[in-house]
Design a protein around this motif. Sequence first.
Motif, PDB file in Angstrom:
ATOM      1  N   ALA A   1      -8.621  26.681 -13.397  1.00 50.95           N
ATOM      2  CA  ALA A   1      -7.200  26.541 -13.712  1.00 50.95           C
ATOM      3  C   ALA A   1      -6.789  27.582 -14.749  1.00 50.95           C
ATOM      4  O   ALA A   1      -5.720  28.196 -14.654  1.00 50.95           O
ATOM      5  CB  ALA A   1      -6.916  25.129 -14.226  1.00 50.95           C
ATOM      6  N   LEU A   2      -7.682  27.814 -15.729  1.00 49.45           N
ATOM      7  CA  LEU A   2      -7.415  28.813 -16.762  1.00 49.45           C
ATOM      8  C   LEU A   2      -7.280  30.192 -16.120  1.00 49.45           C
ATOM      9  O   LEU A   2      -6.346  30.948 -16.398  1.00 49.45           O
ATOM     10  CB  LEU A   2      -8.555  28.799 -17.787  1.00 49.45           C
ATOM     11  N   ARG A   3      -8.228  30.490 -15.219  1.00 49.27           N
ATOM     12  CA  ARG A   3      -8.201  31.771 -14.512  1.00 49.27           C
ATOM     13  C   ARG A   3      -6.884  31.931 -13.749  1.00 49.27           C
ATOM     14  O   ARG A   3      -6.227  32.965 -13.830  1.00 49.27           O
ATOM     15  CB  ARG A   3      -9.383  31.824 -13.534  1.00 49.27           C
ATOM     16  N   ASP A   4      -6.500  30.878 -13.045  1.00 53.09           N
ATOM     17  CA  ASP A   4      -5.298  30.977 -12.217  1.00 53.09           C
ATOM     18  C   ASP A   4      -4.034  31.111 -13.060  1.00 53.09           C
ATOM     19  O   ASP A   4      -3.100  31.822 -12.690  1.00 53.09           O
ATOM     20  CB  ASP A   4      -5.192  29.761 -11.295  1.00 53.09           C
ATOM     21  N   SER A   5      -4.011  30.428 -14.222  1.00 51.71           N
ATOM     22  CA  SER A   5      -2.811  30.529 -15.057  1.00 51.71           C
ATOM     23  C   SER A   5      -2.714  31.929 -15.661  1.00 51.71           C
ATOM     24  O   SER A   5      -1.612  32.456 -15.854  1.00 51.71           O
ATOM     25  CB  SER A   5      -2.825  29.461 -16.149  1.00 51.71           C
ATOM     26  N   ILE A   6      -3.868  32.548 -15.949  1.00 56.44           N
ATOM     27  CA  ILE A   6      -3.834  33.934 -16.447  1.00 56.44           C
ATOM     28  C   ILE A   6      -3.348  34.856 -15.328  1.00 56.44           C
ATOM     29  O   ILE A   6      -2.502  35.733 -15.537  1.00 56.44           O
ATOM     30  CB  ILE A   6      -5.230  34.372 -16.948  1.00 56.44           C
ATOM     31  N   ALA A   7      -3.876  34.617 -14.113  1.00 53.07           N
ATOM     32  CA  ALA A   7      -3.491  35.459 -12.980  1.00 53.07           C
ATOM     33  C   ALA A   7      -1.995  35.327 -12.697  1.00 53.07           C
ATOM     34  O   ALA A   7      -1.316  36.304 -12.370  1.00 53.07           O
ATOM     35  CB  ALA A   7      -4.296  35.067 -11.742  1.00 53.07           C
ATOM     36  N   ALA A   8      -1.463  34.110 -12.849  1.00 58.17           N
ATOM     37  CA  ALA A   8      -0.053  33.883 -12.549  1.00 58.17           C
ATOM     38  C   ALA A   8       0.852  34.393 -13.668  1.00 58.17           C
ATOM     39  O   ALA A   8       2.067  34.448 -13.515  1.00 58.17           O
ATOM     40  CB  ALA A   8       0.187  32.393 -12.323  1.00 58.17           C
TER      41      ALA A   8
ATOM     42  N   GLU B   1      -9.391  38.781 -20.437  1.00 56.18           N
ATOM     43  CA  GLU B   1      -8.948  37.638 -19.636  1.00 56.18           C
ATOM     44  C   GLU B   1     -10.154  36.893 -19.061  1.00 56.18           C
ATOM     45  O   GLU B   1     -10.204  35.666 -19.047  1.00 56.18           O
ATOM     46  CB  GLU B   1      -8.025  38.100 -18.509  1.00 56.18           C
ATOM     47  N   GLY B   2     -11.130  37.691 -18.589  1.00 55.93           N
ATOM     48  CA  GLY B   2     -12.365  37.080 -18.092  1.00 55.93           C
ATOM     49  C   GLY B   2     -13.150  36.412 -19.208  1.00 55.93           C
ATOM     50  O   GLY B   2     -13.742  35.352 -19.035  1.00 55.93           O
ATOM     51  N   ARG B   3     -13.127  37.053 -20.396  1.00 51.27           N
ATOM     52  CA  ARG B   3     -13.842  36.490 -21.549  1.00 51.27           C
ATOM     53  C   ARG B   3     -13.280  35.117 -21.915  1.00 51.27           C
ATOM     54  O   ARG B   3     -14.001  34.255 -22.408  1.00 51.27           O
ATOM     55  CB  ARG B   3     -13.719  37.411 -22.760  1.00 51.27           C
ATOM     56  N   ALA B   4     -11.976  34.944 -21.710  1.00 54.04           N
ATOM     57  CA  ALA B   4     -11.360  33.657 -22.030  1.00 54.04           C
ATOM     58  C   ALA B   4     -11.981  32.562 -21.159  1.00 54.04           C
ATOM     59  O   ALA B   4     -12.339  31.483 -21.648  1.00 54.04           O
ATOM     60  CB  ALA B   4      -9.850  33.730 -21.808  1.00 54.04           C
ATOM     61  N   VAL B   5     -12.130  32.859 -19.866  1.00 51.26           N
ATOM     62  CA  VAL B   5     -12.715  31.878 -18.950  1.00 51.26           C
ATOM     63  C   VAL B   5     -14.164  31.603 -19.355  1.00 51.26           C
ATOM     64  O   VAL B   5     -14.611  30.450 -19.406  1.00 51.26           O
ATOM     65  CB  VAL B   5     -12.625  32.390 -17.494  1.00 51.26           C
TER      66      VAL B   5
END
Lengths: 361, 308
Positions: free
Chosen positions: A308-315, A137-141
């Motif tokens: 935003a990418l991070r937050d959408s993954i978190a959500a 998930e972090g790698r995506a960001v």
Amino acid sequence: MKRRNLLASAAMGLLLASGASFAQGMDKVKACFVYVGPIGDGGWTYQHHQGALDVQKTFGDKVEIQYQESVPEGADAERVLTQMALGGCNIIFTTSFGYMDATNAVAAKFPDVKFEHATGFKRDSDNVSTYNARFYEGRAVQGHIAGKMTKSNKIGYIASFPIPEVIMGINSYYLHAKKANPAVELSVVWAFTWFDPAKEADAAKALIDQGVDVIAAHTDSTAPLAEAAKTEGVIGFGQASDMAAYADGPRVSSIIDNWGPYYVKRVGALLDGTYAQADAWEGIAGGEVLIGDITDKVPADVKAEAEALRDSIAAGTYHPFTGPINKQDGSPWLAEGATAPDGDLLGMNFYVEGIVGDIPQ
Amino acid sequence: MDFGGINPVILIATLMASAVPILMAALGEAVVERAGVLNLGVEGMMIIGALGGFIVAVETGSPVLGFVGGAVAGALLSLIFALLTQVFLANQVATGLALTLFGLGVSSLGGQGYNGIKPPSTTQLLPDALADLPVVGPILFGHDWMVYFSILMTAVLWWVLKSTRIGLIIRAVGESHEAAHALGYKVNRIRLMCIAFGGAMAGMGGAYVSLARVPQWVDGITAGAGWIALAIVVFASWKPWRVLIGAYLFGGITVLQLNLQVAGSAIPVEYLSMAPYLITILVLVIMSAGRKANGAPAALGQNFHASR
């Protein structure tokens, strides 16, 4: 005959006593940690040790912490684990993939000791749990930032060993870089080590010499960042730990492994008697994976997109592996809109379409 | 001028720098072994040098003083070895191994608080105008001073060992300490000085890792370079120029294999990864095959006491 009976009943008594004590919780827990590198590596092992310190801080004198650094993966690990189990450890955290067989072998011999193996998938006996973090998930960001930031359209990845964990990271990094910048090319270097600063620096140098200007590392030290700092215009990411010392230089963001909450939860469960075998795999949402500060080198719009990418993954509204995704050979893996099942990820042994090169077998 | 996406000029320039730690340590060890002492503590002395050099450089802000500090730290640690083996006549193999373990432990302890700090940088020695020349610029003029120093030391040691009285004495002590003693040379004192020299060289090699190659301090930073240096000394038949060839080969192929990976070579990564070890050993063995008198110093590893 008599003596044998005595011994047998004594052993029985011990077993019952210990069984009972687990059910009721324990007054004091000895938590032990096996590290693959030194706690001063500034990366992977450092973060595990921070987690161990969190446990100590949370439970105070109800917990005794013991750890051993730089334990080689293989036969030595088995010896260390046996020693810890004999030495009164109640729960043992083995913090590297390569400890998998040793952990399961020793766990079978000590049914009363709890074993927790990081990043593995084997749970041969009831007392073995596994835990991992969704680093992909972090790698995506990171991949998104890399795709936006590269000027040469060449990005690099210093890989450690060809295990699913690493391959997952490479794929996630590439997919999101590609999404941000269709012209991007990825070079992967296999260092075959978790920790060898000189070799990691050499690998980073080789990438830079070939025109790569964004470097992500899956090895444990800060050496790739230090190497990147020598060349103007090259950026990189902190791996495992924040590596904020390089924030005014090449480090534009980082993936932080945050093991503290999990360690506190597990040791706490052992103390209050609610402990059960588990297969934990938390990500950004669970707080196990943190994205380090994105520095000012990254333009504001890119930073906003990454966040935003991070937050959408978190959500939970976005999964980094969402179809359509093909495998490297062109065969379909995920259909339009499908997300990757965990089983596929944990056994991942293929590159996605577009990555050049072979995974060493 | 590219071969399969790899620029040979950059490659050569890179390998010269990446070989410095191994080269320095191996040169020092070659002298020690020529004097008949087997010091397996190279790794320990290197890492102590890496830490000592790092601390001095950070505290004083001078990278040159840092290298001096690394040399002093390495030499001090080697004096423990010298005391144990030359005065108390302890077994050299066991003491050397213990020295490595001790060095790794002490450096880990002493390095607390130095993680994540950046040392003052060791910069290129010659002006940009020279370093920017095509082809010869990066290879000959683009380095920091330690690269030139390591080559200079190779030449100096070759000359000293081959053509000077000091070299003759060192070799005599290493070949037959009884005979050297009979001639009136202080065997243990000469060996002690050689050990301290070897320690200083290993310390400087280690300091190069923490000050120039990586540049930062992390635990276990030398990651086994000392053992490679030990092996190169043996395969190079204790000769300085061959040590240089061995170190450059090893460093060169290490850099080359990483570059080949980046360039997308068709050779499987596993073969590339083992290539540095394999090719270095092969070349050095072939070089020393078929010639006479390539053996180890006759008194290597034997302690001497003047009682007889």
